[in-house]
Design a protein around this motif. Structure first.
Motif, short mmCIF file in Angstrom:
data_model
loop_
_atom_site.label_atom_id
_atom_site.label_comp_id
_atom_site.label_asym_id
_atom_site.label_seq_id
_atom_site.Cartn_x
_atom_site.Cartn_y
_atom_site.Cartn_z
N ILE A 21 50.39 42.50 44.99
CA ILE A 21 49.48 42.28 43.87
C ILE A 21 49.80 43.37 42.85
O ILE A 21 49.65 44.55 43.16
CB ILE A 21 48.00 42.40 44.29
CG1 ILE A 21 47.67 41.48 45.46
CG2 ILE A 21 47.09 42.17 43.12
CD1 ILE A 21 47.48 40.05 45.09
N SER B 143 40.51 44.25 38.50
CA SER B 143 41.13 42.92 38.49
C SER B 143 42.13 42.78 39.64
O SER B 143 42.28 41.70 40.21
CB SER B 143 41.81 42.65 37.16
OG SER B 143 42.90 43.53 36.98
N ALA B 144 42.81 43.87 39.99
CA ALA B 144 43.75 43.82 41.11
C ALA B 144 43.01 43.56 42.41
O ALA B 144 43.46 42.76 43.25
CB ALA B 144 44.54 45.11 41.19
N LYS C 140 42.00 39.90 42.48
CA LYS C 140 43.14 39.05 42.82
C LYS C 140 43.43 39.11 44.31
O LYS C 140 43.71 38.11 44.96
CB LYS C 140 44.38 39.46 42.03
CG LYS C 140 44.34 39.09 40.59
CD LYS C 140 45.59 39.57 39.89
CE LYS C 140 45.52 39.35 38.39
NZ LYS C 140 46.69 39.92 37.71
N LEU C 141 43.37 40.33 44.86
CA LEU C 141 43.62 40.51 46.29
C LEU C 141 42.58 39.77 47.12
O LEU C 141 42.92 39.05 48.06
CB LEU C 141 43.62 41.99 46.64
CG LEU C 141 43.76 42.32 48.13
CD1 LEU C 141 45.14 41.91 48.61
CD2 LEU C 141 43.53 43.79 48.36
N ARG D 204 40.76 37.21 46.22
CA ARG D 204 40.95 35.76 46.07
C ARG D 204 42.09 35.26 46.94
O ARG D 204 41.99 34.22 47.59
CB ARG D 204 41.23 35.41 44.61
CG ARG D 204 39.98 35.08 43.85
CD ARG D 204 40.28 34.54 42.48
NE ARG D 204 39.79 35.50 41.50
CZ ARG D 204 40.49 36.04 40.53
NH1 ARG D 204 41.75 35.70 40.36
NH2 ARG D 204 39.96 36.90 39.71
N ARG D 205 43.18 36.02 46.97
CA ARG D 205 44.32 35.59 47.78
C ARG D 205 43.99 35.64 49.26
O ARG D 205 44.34 34.74 50.03
CB ARG D 205 45.53 36.47 47.49
CG ARG D 205 46.77 35.96 48.18
CD ARG D 205 48.01 36.69 47.81
NE ARG D 205 48.34 36.48 46.40
CZ ARG D 205 49.37 37.06 45.82
NH1 ARG D 205 50.15 37.87 46.49
NH2 ARG D 205 49.63 36.83 44.55
N LYS E 120 41.75 32.68 49.97
CA LYS E 120 42.50 31.43 49.94
C LYS E 120 43.29 31.23 51.23
O LYS E 120 43.39 30.13 51.75
CB LYS E 120 43.43 31.42 48.73
CG LYS E 120 44.22 30.15 48.58
CD LYS E 120 45.13 30.21 47.38
CE LYS E 120 45.97 28.97 47.27
NZ LYS E 120 46.95 29.07 46.18
#
Length: 149
Positions: free
Chosen positions: A80, A88-89, A92-93, A95-96, A99
């Motif tokens: 990331i 924001s990082a 993103k982490l 969310r990944r 998922k």
């Protein structure tokens, strides 16, 4: 037999390959059509020799069609990028990880689950996923019909 996608988006097929058996996987990838069936793109019939492929041969051919370069290192696709905004990082982490259901797998690995219970849980999860997909399709269908009217 191989087929490769050039950077321009044009499919390049070796001379030993019948180009009419290579279509319909999208983005330049191709699938052999069954014998007796028609190609969706050009309308030609499939040859008889394709129906005699073993699953291993079909898998090897489809894998060769992808023609992907090897990953740069062991962490390729797992990074990331962190710029000046750390928040924001982390988003993103998270969310990944959500998922890919990393936390759920970690929680389930903490305790042993019997085979039968695991099978029934997986069956229930599959059913819920399929049901949600069907409901989503019906809602989209209804909304498109309402837009038309």
């Amino acid at each position: 037999m191989s087929c490769s996608l050039l950077r321009t988006g044009v499919v390049q097929v070796e001379s030993s390959v019948n180009p009419h058996i290579l279509h319909n996987l999208g983005a330049g990838s191709c699938l052999p059509i069954q014998s007796g069936s028609q190609c969706r793109r050009c309308g030609k019939q499939g040859s008889q020799s394709q129906s005699t492929w073993t699953p291993a041969e079909a898998w090897a051919q489809r894998s060769a069609l992808l023609d992907l370069p090897p990953p740069a290192d062991a962490y390729a696709g797992r990074r990331i990028p962190v710029n000046s905004d750390l928040r924001s990082a982390f988003l993103k982490l998270s969310r990944r990880l959500q998922k890919n259901s990393v936390f759920r797998e970690w929680k389930s690995a903490l305790r042993h689950e019997k085979r039968g219970i695991k099978r029934s849980r997986l069956r229930s999860e599959r059913w819920r996923r399929r049901f949600a997909d069907e409901v989503r399709k019906k809602v989209q269908l209804v909304s498109t019909i309402r837009r038309r009217a």
